[in-house]
Design a protein around this motif. Structure first.
Motif, PDB file in Angstrom:
ATOM      1  N   SER A 145       0.849  -1.204   0.000  1.00 16.55           N
ATOM      2  CA  SER A 145       0.000   0.000   0.000  1.00 16.55           C
ATOM      3  C   SER A 145       0.879   1.247   0.000  1.00 16.55           C
ATOM      4  N   TYR A 190      -4.087   4.966  -4.809  1.00 16.78           N
ATOM      5  CA  TYR A 190      -5.510   5.011  -4.452  1.00 16.78           C
ATOM      6  C   TYR A 190      -6.331   4.477  -5.627  1.00 16.78           C
ATOM      7  N   GLU A 192      -9.927   2.701  -7.210  1.00 17.70           N
ATOM      8  CA  GLU A 192     -11.394   2.678  -7.050  1.00 17.70           C
ATOM      9  C   GLU A 192     -11.883   1.252  -6.819  1.00 17.70           C
ATOM     10  N   THR A 196     -12.294   1.681  -0.946  1.00 17.31           N
ATOM     11  CA  THR A 196     -12.083   3.138  -0.929  1.00 17.31           C
ATOM     12  C   THR A 196     -13.362   3.922  -1.276  1.00 17.31           C
ATOM     13  N   LEU A 199     -14.320   7.044   0.593  1.00 20.95           N
ATOM     14  CA  LEU A 199     -13.469   8.226   0.377  1.00 20.95           C
ATOM     15  C   LEU A 199     -13.846   8.973  -0.904  1.00 20.95           C
ATOM     16  N   ARG A 200     -14.782   8.355  -1.656  1.00 21.11           N
ATOM     17  CA  ARG A 200     -15.172   8.989  -2.927  1.00 21.11           C
ATOM     18  C   ARG A 200     -16.657   9.362  -2.938  1.00 21.11           C
ATOM     19  N   ASP A 212     -11.398  12.833  -2.036  1.00 17.35           N
ATOM     20  CA  ASP A 212     -11.355  12.523  -3.477  1.00 17.35           C
ATOM     21  C   ASP A 212     -10.592  13.648  -4.199  1.00 17.35           C
ATOM     22  N   ILE A 215      -6.866  13.522  -3.271  1.00 18.50           N
ATOM     23  CA  ILE A 215      -6.088  12.460  -3.940  1.00 18.50           C
ATOM     24  C   ILE A 215      -5.796  12.830  -5.389  1.00 18.50           C
ATOM     25  N   THR A 219      -1.953  13.227  -6.957  1.00 19.26           N
ATOM     26  CA  THR A 219      -1.511  12.181  -7.890  1.00 19.26           C
ATOM     27  C   THR A 219      -1.106  12.822  -9.214  1.00 19.26           C
ATOM     28  N   TRP A 224      -7.814   8.690  -9.874  1.00 14.98           N
ATOM     29  CA  TRP A 224      -7.716   7.479  -9.061  1.00 14.98           C
ATOM     30  C   TRP A 224      -7.265   6.357  -9.980  1.00 14.98           C
ATOM     31  N   ASP A 253       1.166   3.796  -8.503  1.00 11.87           N
ATOM     32  CA  ASP A 253       0.439   4.832  -7.761  1.00 11.87           C
ATOM     33  C   ASP A 253       0.222   6.113  -8.559  1.00 11.87           C
TER      34      ASP A 253
END
Ligand code: NAP
Ligand code: GCO
Length: 264
Positions: A145, A190, A192, A196, A199-200, A212, A215, A219, A224, A253
């Protein structure tokens, strides 16, 4: 000429792979030619997985097994050897998260996360390594992770487990590399999946969840990940293409770990 990415003749076990990242990884290993075995914690999840694999054109073997139960894991591995064949590729994917501030988390919940995310990969790896040694080698892929490297509010148990899983990966590589066993990790960014989804969640006023937005801004790929982003890395680490890669974590990632973040 056979491809270094081919998994023809191999048996791959992906834990907790009825859906999500595990399902995508198992599907990719099947596309590369492997026979697929997966497990989940109850029959209805296994049935759901079997249907999904069938719709994808894969004849997977599904079993019920809680990967934290050592005796059940030994029975499970023995059943796979009897009914399908010995495991050549193990993907320790099953995992849980609890998002609770550390000072509000019970020790029992902390232990539960460690049990699924760290102790279980130890138990399942331990159950397949002797047969891998006997047969001249094997591949173990641990699903790590961002939290194998980074911390954040509310995920103390998960970060402790995934940081530990990174070190278990290096130790398996160190201890069994001489037996032609390669143990590597994949560190998804992260992605989908149901894990998770909270978190969205779209907010009451129709706006995107603040996490959301955070992230996406953190990124470099500005999105995502999706579970299928893990397919290529998984085939690489499961195949002979990675025979001299050992004890590494391949972060998938979108660039998060490379990036300091946008200036406010
Ligand atoms: P998910 O959607 O929650 O799927 C995890 C699977 O593992 C579920 O099928 C779950 O069953 C199963 N499982 C949980 N405990 C188990 C146990 N004791 N025995 C057997 N199976 C068990 O998660 P995901 O997002 O696909 O994540 C897969 C892996 O990637 C996890 O290790 C996760 O920590 C890791 N990961 C995820 C992300 C991300 O952004 N999604 C990023 C980095 C790493 P239930 O449905 O019953 O819980
Ligand atoms: C969280 C997330 C994560 C991820 C993942 C990142 O609450 O921060 O759920 O920890 O799912 O493991 O790599």
């Amino acid at each position: 000429m056979s491809s270094p990415f081919s998994l023809e003749g191999k048996v791959s076990l992906v834990t907790g792979a009825s859906y999500g990242i595990g399902f995508s990884i198992a599907s990719a290993l099947a596309e590369a030619g492997s026979v697929i075995v997966f497990n989940d914690i109850n029959q209805s999840l296994v049935d759901k997985g079997l249907e999904a694999y069938k719709a994808f054109g894969v004849n997977a073997h599904g079993y019920v097994c809680d990967v934290t139960d050592e005796a059940a894991v030994y029975d499970f591995i023995a059943a796979i050897e009897r009914e399908v064949g010995a495991v050549d590729v193990l993907v320790n994917n099953a995992g849980i998260i609890m998002r609770v501030p550390m000072t509000e988390m019970s020790a029992a919940d902390f232990r539960k996360v460690i049990d699924v995310d760290l102790n279980a990969p130890f138990i399942v790896s331990k159950a397949v390594i002797p047969s891998m040694i006997k047969r001249g080698g094997g591949k173990i892929i641990n699903i790590c992770s961002m939290m194998s490297e980074l911390g954040r509010e509310t995920v103390s148990a998960y970060a402790a487990a995934k940081g530990g899983l990174k070190m278990l990966t290096k130790n398996i590589a160190s201890e069994y590399g001489a037996f032609n066993i390669q143990c590597n990790g994949i560190g998804p960014g992260y992605i989908e999946t149901p894990q998770t989804a909270p978190l969205r969640e779209i907010q009451k006023d129709g706006s995107r969840h603040p996490f959301d937005k955070f992230i996406i801004s953190k990124t470099p790929a500005a999105r995502w990940g999706v579970a299928d982003d893990l397919k290529g890395p998984a085939v690489f680490l499961a195949s002979s293409a990675s025979d001299f890669v050992n004890g590494q974590v391949l972060y998938v990632d979108g660039g998060i770990l490379a990036y300091i973040g946008k200036q406010p």
